[in-house]
Design an enzyme around this catalytic site. Sequence first.
Site, PDB file in Angstrom:
ATOM      1  NE  ARG A 100      -3.927   0.558   1.759  1.00 54.47           N
ATOM      2  CZ  ARG A 100      -5.177   0.599   2.230  1.00 54.47           C
ATOM      3  NH1 ARG A 100      -5.446   1.293   3.319  1.00 54.47           N
ATOM      4  NH2 ARG A 100      -6.163  -0.033   1.625  1.00 54.47           N
ATOM      5  CG  HIS A 127      -8.140  -0.063  -3.302  1.00 55.46           C
ATOM      6  ND1 HIS A 127      -7.350  -1.141  -2.913  1.00 55.46           N
ATOM      7  CD2 HIS A 127      -8.842   0.310  -2.186  1.00 55.46           C
ATOM      8  CE1 HIS A 127      -7.574  -1.391  -1.630  1.00 55.46           C
ATOM      9  NE2 HIS A 127      -8.458  -0.532  -1.167  1.00 55.46           N
ATOM     10  CD  GLN A 130     -12.619  -2.022  -1.533  1.00 53.50           C
ATOM     11  OE1 GLN A 130     -11.904  -1.903  -0.550  1.00 53.50           O
ATOM     12  NE2 GLN A 130     -13.865  -2.471  -1.450  1.00 53.50           N
ATOM     13  CG  ASP A 221     -13.482   5.981  -1.636  1.00 54.80           C
ATOM     14  OD1 ASP A 221     -13.496   5.815  -0.389  1.00 54.80           O
ATOM     15  OD2 ASP A 221     -12.413   6.027  -2.286  1.00 54.80           O
ATOM     16  CB  CYS A 260     -14.084   0.885  -0.838  1.00 53.92           C
ATOM     17  SG  CYS A 260     -13.626   2.614  -0.680  1.00 53.92           S
ATOM     18  NE  ARG A 288     -10.454  -5.449  -0.036  1.00 52.19           N
ATOM     19  CZ  ARG A 288      -9.737  -4.418   0.437  1.00 52.19           C
ATOM     20  NH1 ARG A 288     -10.328  -3.460   1.126  1.00 52.19           N
ATOM     21  NH2 ARG A 288      -8.433  -4.330   0.215  1.00 52.19           N
TER      22      ARG A 288
HETATM   23  N1   CP Z   1     -11.297  -0.354   1.839  1.00 52.43           N
HETATM   24  C1   CP Z   1     -10.055  -0.370   2.353  1.00 52.43           C
HETATM   25  O1   CP Z   1      -9.056  -0.542   1.632  1.00 52.43           O
HETATM   26  O2   CP Z   1     -10.012  -0.215   3.698  1.00 52.43           O
HETATM   27  P1   CP Z   1      -8.677   0.027   4.555  1.00 52.43           P
HETATM   28  O3   CP Z   1      -8.142   1.370   4.155  1.00 52.43           O
HETATM   29  O4   CP Z   1      -9.118  -0.013   5.982  1.00 52.43           O
HETATM   30  O5   CP Z   1      -7.705  -1.063   4.230  1.00 52.43           O
HETATM   31  N1  NVA Z   2      -9.838   6.525  -1.916  1.00 52.07           N
HETATM   32  C1  NVA Z   2      -9.540   6.107  -0.576  1.00 52.07           C
HETATM   33  C2  NVA Z   2      -9.747   4.637  -0.432  1.00 52.07           C
HETATM   34  C3  NVA Z   2      -9.549   4.103   0.950  1.00 52.07           C
HETATM   35  C4  NVA Z   2      -9.743   2.620   1.029  1.00 52.07           C
HETATM   36  C5  NVA Z   2      -8.111   6.487  -0.228  1.00 52.07           C
HETATM   37  O1  NVA Z   2      -7.229   6.335  -1.076  1.00 52.07           O
HETATM   38  O2  NVA Z   2      -7.890   6.953   0.882  1.00 52.07           O
END
Ligand code: CP
Ligand code: NVA
Length: 306
Positions: A100, A127, A130, A221, A260, A288
């Site tokens: 990440r 993502h 997801q 989101d 999400c 997930r």
């Molecule tokens: N949806 C998602 O990726 O959640 P987190 O940021 O908690 O991993």
């Molecule tokens: N768009 C959001 C998704 C979090 C799971 C971010 O990048 O923070």
Amino acid sequence: MQHLLTGFELDQDGYLKLISLAQSMKADPKSYRDCLQGMSAALMFEKPSLRTRTTFELAMFNLGGHGVYLDLGKGDLGVRETVPDYARNLSRWVDCLVGRVFKQSTLEELAVTGSVPVVNALSDLYHPAQVMADFMTIKEHLGKTAGVKVAYLGDGNNVANSLLVAGAILGAEVTCFCPLNCGPDVQIFCKAVEAGAAYGAKLKVTHDLSELKNYDVLYTDTWVSMGDDTPLDAVKKVFMPYQINDALVQSSGAQIVMHCLPAHRGYEITDEVMDGPKSVVFDEAENRLHIHMALLATLLNPSRVC
Ligand code: CP
Ligand code: NVA
């Protein structure tokens, strides 16, 4: 599939096989408990996470393997040592890198310089893991993915980009309703249109909410993604018309509502929708785990599951 960096690596058959494997694993997880015995994954996180970290770690455990969480939130990646040196070290010990990261280019660099599969667990642009869980959830609730009409509302961010990619390859109809100048990445949109042509997909971006009719799925989101310092209140005026509330759900005709997570209740989604009968947000969160198990098994032990 050698890596999962963008979601463009798979064709429709690849997506459907992953969803089907995840459904088998959800129904009978014990049958897969030695699938990745003796294997491990490094979970490299530059940003916070609840769902992604927990489910990747549990996915490795449930398959008989092990996940090693690396907290890179203090900016160590590429600073304490170079990204390629992270990749070269970790490739000697683990079988997979799950990352990440702030920049998509970091994942590309890990993939080129390491010698094990790299999985995108969220970047500035995508993502993909997801949205695999999301389309699995759509299949569970609506019985299909091809031809499903998905309306994404809000910021044209990493999740919106990935919905366009997966939706295209699965032959869905995905429209992003975003305020002017807040739409998804133009290059990714064009590439997704190209990828979806063979599958009859229909992709569109608009700011015009009067077009929001006869959709099966509403998806939203956060209006401010991780790494963006803009306070949520500052974007409220621009984004508030795109809030998913009861009135909007009614007029859209949608059967299910997705997010999400994490959700900012009262901003992109109201309490009554999030906790209401059409909300499937916690099914998405649960899935997930199952999709990550399917993904890791497919990447690390294809002869066992493919
Ligand atoms: N949806 C998602 O990726 O959640 P987190 O940021 O908690 O991993
Ligand atoms: N768009 C959001 C998704 C979090 C799971 C971010 O990048 O923070």
